[in-house]
Write a protein that holds these residues in place. Structure first.
Motif, PDB file in Angstrom:
ATOM      1  N   UNK A  28       0.838  -1.201   0.000  1.00 45.70           N
ATOM      2  CA  UNK A  28       0.000   0.000   0.000  1.00 45.70           C
ATOM      3  C   UNK A  28       0.878   1.258   0.000  1.00 45.70           C
ATOM      4  N   UNK A  29       1.988   1.210   0.729  1.00 44.96           N
ATOM      5  CA  UNK A  29       2.907   2.343   0.763  1.00 44.96           C
ATOM      6  C   UNK A  29       3.548   2.555  -0.599  1.00 44.96           C
ATOM      7  N   UNK A  30       3.884   1.453  -1.276  1.00 42.51           N
ATOM      8  CA  UNK A  30       4.535   1.566  -2.584  1.00 42.51           C
ATOM      9  C   UNK A  30       3.601   2.166  -3.625  1.00 42.51           C
ATOM     10  N   UNK A  31       2.314   1.818  -3.554  1.00 39.68           N
ATOM     11  CA  UNK A  31       1.372   2.262  -4.581  1.00 39.68           C
ATOM     12  C   UNK A  31       0.368   3.296  -4.059  1.00 39.68           C
ATOM     13  N   UNK A  32       0.609   3.801  -2.833  1.00 36.55           N
ATOM     14  CA  UNK A  32      -0.237   4.836  -2.239  1.00 36.55           C
ATOM     15  C   UNK A  32      -1.702   4.398  -2.170  1.00 36.55           C
ATOM     16  N   UNK A  33      -1.921   3.211  -1.622  1.00 38.37           N
ATOM     17  CA  UNK A  33      -3.265   2.673  -1.423  1.00 38.37           C
ATOM     18  C   UNK A  33      -3.501   2.467   0.074  1.00 38.37           C
ATOM     19  N   UNK A  34      -4.727   2.124   0.429  1.00 43.77           N
ATOM     20  CA  UNK A  34      -5.085   1.972   1.843  1.00 43.77           C
ATOM     21  C   UNK A  34      -5.208   0.494   2.185  1.00 43.77           C
ATOM     22  N   UNK A  35      -4.375  -0.011   3.106  1.00 47.70           N
ATOM     23  CA  UNK A  35      -4.448  -1.430   3.465  1.00 47.70           C
ATOM     24  C   UNK A  35      -5.550  -1.704   4.483  1.00 47.70           C
ATOM     25  N   UNK A  68     -14.350  -7.948   2.964  1.00 45.36           N
ATOM     26  CA  UNK A  68     -13.552  -6.834   3.481  1.00 45.36           C
ATOM     27  C   UNK A  68     -13.782  -5.542   2.701  1.00 45.36           C
ATOM     28  N   UNK A  69     -14.630  -5.597   1.670  1.00 43.43           N
ATOM     29  CA  UNK A  69     -14.869  -4.446   0.798  1.00 43.43           C
ATOM     30  C   UNK A  69     -13.553  -3.947   0.192  1.00 43.43           C
ATOM     31  N   UNK A  70     -12.714  -4.904  -0.231  1.00 44.98           N
ATOM     32  CA  UNK A  70     -11.395  -4.582  -0.791  1.00 44.98           C
ATOM     33  C   UNK A  70     -11.427  -4.659  -2.310  1.00 44.98           C
ATOM     34  N   UNK A  71     -10.746  -3.727  -2.954  1.00 41.30           N
ATOM     35  CA  UNK A  71     -10.676  -3.708  -4.421  1.00 41.30           C
ATOM     36  C   UNK A  71      -9.612  -4.662  -4.948  1.00 41.30           C
ATOM     37  N   UNK A  72      -8.592  -4.915  -4.136  1.00 42.99           N
ATOM     38  CA  UNK A  72      -7.514  -5.830  -4.523  1.00 42.99           C
ATOM     39  C   UNK A  72      -7.162  -6.705  -3.336  1.00 42.99           C
ATOM     40  N   UNK A  73      -6.632  -7.885  -3.628  1.00 41.47           N
ATOM     41  CA  UNK A  73      -6.199  -8.785  -2.562  1.00 41.47           C
ATOM     42  C   UNK A  73      -4.987  -9.572  -3.046  1.00 41.47           C
ATOM     43  N   UNK A  74      -4.036  -9.791  -2.153  1.00 41.95           N
ATOM     44  CA  UNK A  74      -2.847 -10.594  -2.464  1.00 41.95           C
ATOM     45  C   UNK A  74      -3.009 -11.951  -1.786  1.00 41.95           C
ATOM     46  N   UNK A  75      -2.892 -13.005  -2.582  1.00 41.57           N
ATOM     47  CA  UNK A  75      -2.949 -14.368  -2.040  1.00 41.57           C
ATOM     48  C   UNK A  75      -1.653 -15.081  -2.397  1.00 41.57           C
TER      49      UNK A  75
END
Length: 236
Positions: A28-35, A68-75
């Protein structure tokens, strides 16, 4: 998301918890997103039984992302090897139900931050440049990666001064970051800023094995066939 652990080794469980804590915040820090907070992820994962080895990973990931109402997820998964661990990770676009990028990294459980940085670099760089997936991901900090991406954006928009500033800042964070060095050389070349062009070219040339094939080819064309000696007019 919590990674699948393909071992009963306690160190693998430590890795699983460490990845959950570090990956979300640093990508999130690298791409300025909210974790999403790790505690919320764990509660949601437990409530839907994620991860389950018997369930297909993508549908389960989409279900967790929706909860989680998340737009992206890392698995991903963690697999012990003779020399350490192999970690595979995929960045999922939850809104469209597709894999955006994937990476496989080998490393030591004792160097978790280095492993995390390589996973993030692999996911982010291969998302924007599929050719980057063919090389070993570099170990660069989230801060260096963030300003590198800002530099790329500025370069695409023709703002070469801003691109030079961002690529320089990336190299301050990670002095051996070959992609940032090549970006600096390319942006400086557009403005005929010889000192900056040569500095970036020198760093990138010394670490060209870390560049994707297309970038390495461009670097060799930019430097010329007799680099570091100058090229003739016909060679240029």
């Amino acid at each position: 998301a919590p990674f699948r652990v393909q071992s009963s080794d306690p160190s693998s469980n430590y890795l699983r918890e460490g990845l959950l804590d570090l990956l979300g915040a640093r990508i999130a820090n690298a791409e300025m997103k909210h974790p999403v907070e790790a505690a919320l992820v764990l509660r949601a994962a437990r409530s839907i039984g994620f991860p389950s080895d018997s369930a297909p990973p993508l549908p389960s990931a989409l279900k967790l992302a929706k909860a989680l109402n998340a737009e992206e997820i890392v698995i991903g998964s963690i697999e012990p090897t003779e020399t350490g661990v192999k970690i595979t990770a995929s960045l999922i676009d939850a809104a469209h139900g597709r894999i955006k990028s994937s990476v496989a990294v080998r490393g030591s459980p004792d160097s978790l931050t280095t492993v995390v940085d390589r996973i993030i670099a692999g996911l982010v760089l291969s998302e924007s440049d599929p050719d980057a997936g063919a090389i070993e991901p570099p170990s660069v900090s989230a801060a260096a990666l963030r300003v590198y991406l800002m530099g790329r954006s500025a370069y695409r928009q023709g703002d070469y001064d801003a691109a030079i500033r961002n690529f320089n800042q990336s190299l301050i964070e990670e002095p051996r970051f070959a992609l940032a060095a090549l970006g600096l050389s390319m942006a400086a070349d557009k403005l005929n800023a010889a000192d900056q062009r040569d500095r970036g070219l020198s760093i990138a040339w010394s670490r060209q094995s870390e560049l994707p094939t297309t970038d390495r080819t461009y670097l060799q064309a930019l430097g010329g066939p007799r680099y570091p000696a100058p090229s003739s007019a016909s060679e240029a």
